[in-house]
Design an enzyme around this catalytic site. Structure first.
Site, PDB file in Angstrom:
ATOM      1  N   HIS A  59       9.385 -27.348   5.469  1.00 41.36           N
ATOM      2  CA  HIS A  59       8.806 -26.144   6.074  1.00 41.36           C
ATOM      3  C   HIS A  59       7.920 -25.405   5.077  1.00 41.36           C
ATOM      4  O   HIS A  59       7.959 -25.661   3.889  1.00 41.36           O
ATOM      5  CB  HIS A  59       9.891 -25.212   6.635  1.00 41.36           C
ATOM      6  CG  HIS A  59      10.775 -24.594   5.606  1.00 41.36           C
ATOM      7  ND1 HIS A  59      11.811 -25.271   4.994  1.00 41.36           N
ATOM      8  CD2 HIS A  59      10.794 -23.342   5.082  1.00 41.36           C
ATOM      9  CE1 HIS A  59      12.431 -24.468   4.146  1.00 41.36           C
ATOM     10  NE2 HIS A  59      11.825 -23.285   4.169  1.00 41.36           N
ATOM     11  N   HIS A  61       6.450 -21.431   4.018  1.00 40.91           N
ATOM     12  CA  HIS A  61       6.446 -19.971   4.106  1.00 40.91           C
ATOM     13  C   HIS A  61       5.064 -19.517   3.671  1.00 40.91           C
ATOM     14  O   HIS A  61       4.627 -19.820   2.552  1.00 40.91           O
ATOM     15  CB  HIS A  61       7.476 -19.342   3.152  1.00 40.91           C
ATOM     16  CG  HIS A  61       8.878 -19.519   3.581  1.00 40.91           C
ATOM     17  ND1 HIS A  61       9.518 -18.628   4.406  1.00 40.91           N
ATOM     18  CD2 HIS A  61       9.779 -20.494   3.304  1.00 40.91           C
ATOM     19  CE1 HIS A  61      10.751 -19.030   4.614  1.00 40.91           C
ATOM     20  NE2 HIS A  61      10.938 -20.174   3.954  1.00 40.91           N
ATOM     21  N   TYR A 122      -4.682   9.917   5.409  1.00 35.47           N
ATOM     22  CA  TYR A 122      -5.837   9.238   5.982  1.00 35.47           C
ATOM     23  C   TYR A 122      -6.410  10.045   7.149  1.00 35.47           C
ATOM     24  O   TYR A 122      -7.623  10.217   7.255  1.00 35.47           O
ATOM     25  CB  TYR A 122      -5.457   7.823   6.443  1.00 35.47           C
ATOM     26  CG  TYR A 122      -6.602   7.127   7.143  1.00 35.47           C
ATOM     27  CD1 TYR A 122      -7.672   6.615   6.422  1.00 35.47           C
ATOM     28  CD2 TYR A 122      -6.626   7.009   8.522  1.00 35.47           C
ATOM     29  CE1 TYR A 122      -8.740   6.000   7.054  1.00 35.47           C
ATOM     30  CE2 TYR A 122      -7.693   6.398   9.173  1.00 35.47           C
ATOM     31  CZ  TYR A 122      -8.742   5.890   8.430  1.00 35.47           C
ATOM     32  OH  TYR A 122      -9.796   5.296   9.070  1.00 35.47           O
ATOM     33  N   GLN A 126     -10.191  11.709   7.367  1.00 35.03           N
ATOM     34  CA  GLN A 126     -11.146  11.466   8.445  1.00 35.03           C
ATOM     35  C   GLN A 126     -11.618  12.770   9.081  1.00 35.03           C
ATOM     36  O   GLN A 126     -12.789  12.926   9.412  1.00 35.03           O
ATOM     37  CB  GLN A 126     -10.534  10.544   9.514  1.00 35.03           C
ATOM     38  CG  GLN A 126     -10.190   9.165   9.003  1.00 35.03           C
ATOM     39  CD  GLN A 126     -11.343   8.514   8.252  1.00 35.03           C
ATOM     40  OE1 GLN A 126     -12.432   8.360   8.785  1.00 35.03           O
ATOM     41  NE2 GLN A 126     -11.109   8.148   7.000  1.00 35.03           N
TER      42      GLN A 126
END
Length: 138
Positions: A59, A61, A122, A126
């Site tokens: 597998h 990741h 943030y 803005q």
């Protein structure tokens, strides 16, 4: 982890994928270095960033950051499809052709570390940018 930017967006979209070869065959050790190289080439081409990559015998990741315009299903399709095709080209004698390498199923989880404070900062930023822009146009 840092916020990333495009022309119109700031984002932190990190995905942890786990996927397996068809029939969970333990064949990936043989191709480990090639797959690492291929995955990094794919990431560079599509504008993704590989944050972590572990290739086990049966597998993979893959922890990747991607722009928000890509859905997780698109991202895994890109990585699995392109890696299968490229590995088939590198090892034409093998039975790896197109959809012969990876099983259709996969696991995906999102991961990020943006706090409420970062989001509020943030939003304020803005608001003030818009206010300054409006002042200049008056």
């Amino acid at each position: 982890m840092q916020l990333k930017s495009t022309r119109h967006a700031k984002y932190l979209c990190n995905y942890h994928f786990v996927f397996i070869p068809k029939y969970r065959r333990s064949i990936l050790d043989k191709y480990k270095e090639d797959l690492k190289d291929i995955f990094h080439q794919i990431a560079e081409k599509w504008g993704f960033e590989i944050l972590a990559l572990e290739i086990m015998p049966d597998h993979v990741h893959l922890f990747v950051s991607a722009p928000p315009k890509y859905a997780p299903a698109q991202i895994i399709k890109i990585f699995k499809g392109a890696s299968s095709r490229e590995l088939g080209k590198r090892y034409p004698e093998s039975k790896i052709k197109g959809s012969e390498l990876w099983a259709r199923s996969y696991f995906v989880a999102t991961a990020g570390n943006v706090s409420s404070d970062v989001i509020m900062e943030y939003v304020k930023e803005q608001y003030f940018k818009e206010a300054k822009k409006n002042e200049k146009s008056e």
